[in-house]
Design a protein around this motif. Structure first.
Motif, PDB file in Angstrom:
ATOM      1  N   VAL A  57       0.814  -1.212   0.000  1.00  0.00           N
ATOM      2  CA  VAL A  57       0.000   0.000   0.000  1.00  0.00           C
ATOM      3  C   VAL A  57       0.850   1.267   0.000  1.00  0.00           C
ATOM      4  O   VAL A  57       0.322   2.360  -0.200  1.00  0.00           O
ATOM      5  N   ASN A  58       2.161   1.116   0.195  1.00  0.00           N
ATOM      6  CA  ASN A  58       3.041   2.269   0.095  1.00  0.00           C
ATOM      7  C   ASN A  58       3.437   2.571  -1.354  1.00  0.00           C
ATOM      8  O   ASN A  58       4.204   3.497  -1.603  1.00  0.00           O
ATOM      9  N   SER A  74       1.012   8.628   8.600  1.00  0.00           N
ATOM     10  CA  SER A  74       0.300   8.125   9.779  1.00  0.00           C
ATOM     11  C   SER A  74      -0.269   9.274  10.600  1.00  0.00           C
ATOM     12  O   SER A  74       0.264  10.387  10.592  1.00  0.00           O
ATOM     13  N   ILE A  75      -1.361   8.962  11.291  1.00  0.00           N
ATOM     14  CA  ILE A  75      -2.010   9.901  12.200  1.00  0.00           C
ATOM     15  C   ILE A  75      -2.024   9.258  13.578  1.00  0.00           C
ATOM     16  O   ILE A  75      -2.384   8.081  13.729  1.00  0.00           O
ATOM     17  N   GLN A  76      -1.643  10.020  14.587  1.00  0.00           N
ATOM     18  CA  GLN A  76      -1.612   9.500  15.957  1.00  0.00           C
ATOM     19  C   GLN A  76      -2.941   9.789  16.651  1.00  0.00           C
ATOM     20  O   GLN A  76      -3.495  10.888  16.520  1.00  0.00           O
ATOM     21  N   THR A  77      -3.436   8.823  17.388  1.00  0.00           N
ATOM     22  CA  THR A  77      -4.693   8.998  18.107  1.00  0.00           C
ATOM     23  C   THR A  77      -4.432   9.441  19.543  1.00  0.00           C
ATOM     24  O   THR A  77      -3.308   9.341  20.054  1.00  0.00           O
ATOM     25  N   PHE A 108       6.195   5.559   2.064  1.00  0.00           N
ATOM     26  CA  PHE A 108       5.634   6.064   3.313  1.00  0.00           C
ATOM     27  C   PHE A 108       6.374   7.322   3.746  1.00  0.00           C
ATOM     28  O   PHE A 108       7.608   7.387   3.734  1.00  0.00           O
ATOM     29  N   CYS A 109       5.613   8.336   4.163  1.00  0.00           N
ATOM     30  CA  CYS A 109       6.186   9.632   4.541  1.00  0.00           C
ATOM     31  C   CYS A 109       6.185   9.782   6.063  1.00  0.00           C
ATOM     32  O   CYS A 109       5.122   9.693   6.691  1.00  0.00           O
TER      33      CYS A 109
END
Length: 397
Positions: A57-58, A74-77, A108-109
């Motif tokens: 998926v990257n 990515s997003i951190q919760t 991936f960034c």
């Protein structure tokens, strides 16, 4: 002369008995495991059924995107999970900046805020963003999802933010209702705070179980007085226990439908469902909140008539709940049906649009004859609902 108990009939009786006993035994085992929360959530979210073993998926070019049109990040919760996400640029905007975007590092960034793609989102005061909440099973790029992203971005000015919930794809954690609500909240907060996109330029789009996630995020921010450009629910359901009572896997393997013959037993089984996802209740509450403060609501319900997974009549329940909340009136079924009929435009066989308008509150239900449960996501009614939310198309029927 052979009797009825002749040995020739015994294999037939044995085969017949096995043909009945084996499916019943499997169904009983399925229900037994389903009563255990761990297994139940695996059945409902199906997050371990994916193609990550042979799809990277990257590398979004595999699904037909231009080089670096998609930025994986990515997003951190708030509770410490890491959500895998895609930011997808609208192709016309990408084409204007192709050279500089293609020159960026791919894959991936680690810090999306340092990319040109992020800058094109954050620094454009007219940028419009669709936050996409997918259905169960798979990962961010599995099945029809890339095709639906293409439909939303290939010829439009819309950015798309898509996430994998906790436990899905490369995201950490395990899915629960409370957890997925935190995930959705994190995605919206990233858009509002990190990307700086105002809520008036954001559409929340959910598909299947993603509609329940969308409703929960919608409720969370509505309680803070935040109104979005629109909310689009595709193949939605009123609540998980209600939906499962009529749900059939792949359209023909019933889950709880056999218990309908014994309502008391069905009710007991429904109480064992740990994640309720009460979308109808949430829509009623939110519509009431928005109407009470004279806020803005553009709610679109889109469903295919030939959806064999989630029946289209679930949208009738959601429409009625939202209208009841917006009007603060609990009409009986017949009265609401009569009023709805007067506000409905027939679009041909198995197709209609019902529109309830009250001030700046618009609740719209569209039944489309084709598209099934999944393909509908890249059919015209979904993109038109987004366009109406952004005020780019007249939102009359």
């Amino acid at each position: 002369m052979p009797t009825s108990d002749s040995s020739g009939s015994r294999p037939y009786r044995l085969a017949t008995g096995l043909a009945v006993a084996v499916p019943l035994g499997l169904y009983g085992a399925f229900l037994g495991l389903g009563a255990i929360p761990f297994f139940q959530r695996h059945f409902i979210y199906a997050h371990k059924i994916h193609t990550l073993w042979w799809h990277d998926v990257n590398g979004p070019q595999h699904w037909g995107f231009a080089k670096n049109q998609v930025t994986p990040f990515s997003i951190q919760t708030s509770d410490g999970e890491s959500l895998y996400a895609w930011h997808i640029l609208p192709l016309p905007l990408y084409a204007q900046h192709e050279a500089q975007l293609a020159a960026q590092s791919s894959g991936f960034c680690q810090d999306i805020t340092k990319t040109d793609s992020f800058r094109l989102l954050r620094e454009d005061p007219d940028a419009r963003l669709i936050i996409y909440f997918h259905g169960n099973a798979g990962h961010i790029a599995q099945a029809i999802r890339p095709a639906s992203y293409h439909a939303l971005t290939d010829t439009s000015s819309y950015h798309v933010l898509a996430i994998d919930y906790r436990g899905f794809g490369h995201s950490t954690g395990s899915p629960t209702e409370a957890g997925l609500i935190i995930d959705a909240t994190a995605a919206v907060q990233w858009a509002l705070e990190e990307a700086g996109v105002p809520a008036s330029k954001i559409v929340l789009l959910g598909h299947s179980i993603g509609t329940a996630v969308t409703c929960a995020a919608f409720e969370h921010f509505a309680k803070k007085g935040i109104d979005f450009a629109g909310v689009v629910l595709v193949a939605a359901f009123s609540s998980l226990p209600q939906m499962l009572s009529g749900y059939a896997i792949a359209g023909w393997v019933p889950v709880l439908a056999p218990f309908k013959a014994w309502p008391w037993m069905l009710e007991k089984v429904q109480r064992c469902i740990v994640d309720k996802w009460e979308s109808a209740h949430r829509l009623q509450e939110v519509a009431g909140l928005i109407r009470a403060r004279d806020g803005r609501l553009r709610l679109h319900l889109v469903h295919a008539k030939n959806d064999w997974d989630i029946p289209c009549h679930e949208d009738d329940i959601l429409f009625a709940a939202a209208v009841s909340g917006a009007t603060q009136q609990n009409r009986d079924h017949k009265a609401l049906a009569d009023e709805k009929a007067s506000r409905t435009a027939n679009k041909g066989k198995d197709a209609f649009v019902a529109t309830w308008r009250d001030g700046d509150v618009v609740i719209r239900q569209e039944l489309y004859p084709h598209g099934g449960h999944n393909d509908i996501m890249y059919y015209a009614p979904v993109l038109m609902a987004v366009m109406r939310s952004f005020g780019q198309v007249d939102d009359s029927p």
